[in-house]
Design an enzyme around this catalytic site. Structure first.
Site, PDB file in Angstrom:
ATOM      1  N   HIS A  94       0.817  -1.222   0.000  1.00 22.29           N
ATOM      2  CA  HIS A  94       0.000   0.000   0.000  1.00 22.29           C
ATOM      3  C   HIS A  94       0.849   1.270   0.000  1.00 22.29           C
ATOM      4  O   HIS A  94       0.379   2.335  -0.373  1.00 22.29           O
ATOM      5  CB  HIS A  94      -0.982   0.010   1.185  1.00 22.29           C
ATOM      6  CG  HIS A  94      -0.358   0.253   2.526  1.00 22.29           C
ATOM      7  ND1 HIS A  94      -0.146  -0.747   3.450  1.00 22.29           N
ATOM      8  CD2 HIS A  94       0.091   1.389   3.114  1.00 22.29           C
ATOM      9  CE1 HIS A  94       0.397  -0.229   4.540  1.00 22.29           C
ATOM     10  NE2 HIS A  94       0.562   1.065   4.357  1.00 22.29           N
ATOM     11  N   ASP A 124      -0.371  -7.410   1.017  1.00 20.98           N
ATOM     12  CA  ASP A 124       0.174  -6.088   1.310  1.00 20.98           C
ATOM     13  C   ASP A 124       1.690  -6.128   1.474  1.00 20.98           C
ATOM     14  O   ASP A 124       2.243  -5.616   2.444  1.00 20.98           O
ATOM     15  CB  ASP A 124      -0.473  -5.489   2.565  1.00 20.98           C
ATOM     16  CG  ASP A 124      -0.152  -4.001   2.708  1.00 20.98           C
ATOM     17  OD1 ASP A 124       0.119  -3.365   1.678  1.00 20.98           O
ATOM     18  OD2 ASP A 124      -0.167  -3.502   3.853  1.00 20.98           O
ATOM     19  N   GLY A 201       3.707   5.403   9.630  1.00 19.46           N
ATOM     20  CA  GLY A 201       5.102   5.469   9.210  1.00 19.46           C
ATOM     21  C   GLY A 201       5.875   4.221   9.576  1.00 19.46           C
ATOM     22  O   GLY A 201       6.932   3.955   9.030  1.00 19.46           O
ATOM     23  N   ASN A 202       5.330   3.436  10.530  1.00 19.07           N
ATOM     24  CA  ASN A 202       5.947   2.149  10.857  1.00 19.07           C
ATOM     25  C   ASN A 202       5.668   1.095   9.791  1.00 19.07           C
ATOM     26  O   ASN A 202       6.330   0.061   9.752  1.00 19.07           O
ATOM     27  CB  ASN A 202       5.434   1.614  12.196  1.00 19.07           C
ATOM     28  CG  ASN A 202       6.255   2.065  13.382  1.00 19.07           C
ATOM     29  OD1 ASN A 202       5.746   2.643  14.327  1.00 19.07           O
ATOM     30  ND2 ASN A 202       7.557   1.785  13.333  1.00 19.07           N
ATOM     31  N   SER A 203       4.669   1.341   8.945  1.00 21.46           N
ATOM     32  CA  SER A 203       4.318   0.367   7.911  1.00 21.46           C
ATOM     33  C   SER A 203       5.532  -0.030   7.091  1.00 21.46           C
ATOM     34  O   SER A 203       6.266   0.823   6.596  1.00 21.46           O
ATOM     35  CB  SER A 203       3.248   0.938   6.977  1.00 21.46           C
ATOM     36  OG  SER A 203       2.026   1.091   7.642  1.00 21.46           O
TER      37      SER A 203
END
Length: 223
Positions: A94, A124, A201-203
């Site tokens: 994503h 994802d 932002g950790n994604s």
């Protein structure tokens, strides 16, 4: 694009090495020192309709036009994990699915452009490749063989929440095999749940066990 299901499955589990009891805090420090160099900040840019502003959260927006049908350049931030010394990075699909530019930054400050190698929206997950000179190598994490995870064992998250590089949080594995519906048409299955702090932002950041082995990629926040 190529399916990344085998890569995803291999990322979830790997070998561990025992360490002396009572050394958990020191071990966390060692793990962060070892793994942190391979965790990168990923910044992407994508074009979106200006009237989608409320539906497309971002830290920055630069408007090209002011009319009703104008487009805006949306800048997004996430994390990634280098898995190969040549600069192959695993991150979330994503984050890069609509990207027109991808920029990778290491903890030391060096930045590189990157491009998408492959992605799998169902899980994802995506692979991106750093554009670099010949024979240039990068710090990376090695994915080992499958290991059994246990609810309650320590877990370490390293990522770039809010664009802040190399942020660390520590918790435990809270549950295994979770299913999470992210919209009306998509469900992420067989997730690892942790109580380690995770923020936007950790994604794409890494979830490590107490021995420094990658056991998962940060995908979603529930709540």
């Amino acid at each position: 694009m190529k399916s990344l299901l085998p890569i995803l499955l291999s990322l979830l589990f790997c070998l561990s090495i025992p360490f002396p009891s009572g050394a958990a805090e020191d071990q966390v420090v060692k793990v962060v020192e070892m793994a942190g160099k391979a965790i990168v900040n990923i910044r992407t840019e994508e074009l979106a309709k200006a009237n989608e502003e409320e539906q497309k959260p971002s830290l920055f927006r630069k408007y090209f036009r002011t009319d009703e049908d104008s487009e805006e350049l949306v800048e997004n931030f996430g994390s990634g994990v280098v898995l190969d010394p040549t600069g192959i990075i695993v991150t979330n699909e994503h984050l890069i699915s609509k990207a027109i530019t991808i920029r990778v930054k290491f903890v030391g400050g060096k930045e590189f452009d990157a491009y998408v190698l492959a992605s799998d929206p169902e899980f994802d997950i995506a692979l991106v490749k750093i554009i670099s000179g010949d024979n240039q190598t990068f710090p990376y994490l090695t994915v080992g063989k499958k290991k059994s995870l246990q609810i309650g064992e320590k877990a370490i998250v390293i990522g770039n929440p809010y664009g802040l590089s190399s942020s660390v949080s520590v918790g435990v594995i809270s549950a295994l095999g979770r299913n999470l519906r992210v919209d009306n048409n998509k469900v992420y299955a067989n997730l690892i749940q942790t109580d380690a702090a995770i923020n936007p932002g950790n994604s794409g950041g890494v979830l490590l066990d107490i021995y420094g082995n990658p056991i998962g990629i940060v995908t979603a926040i529930y709540g």
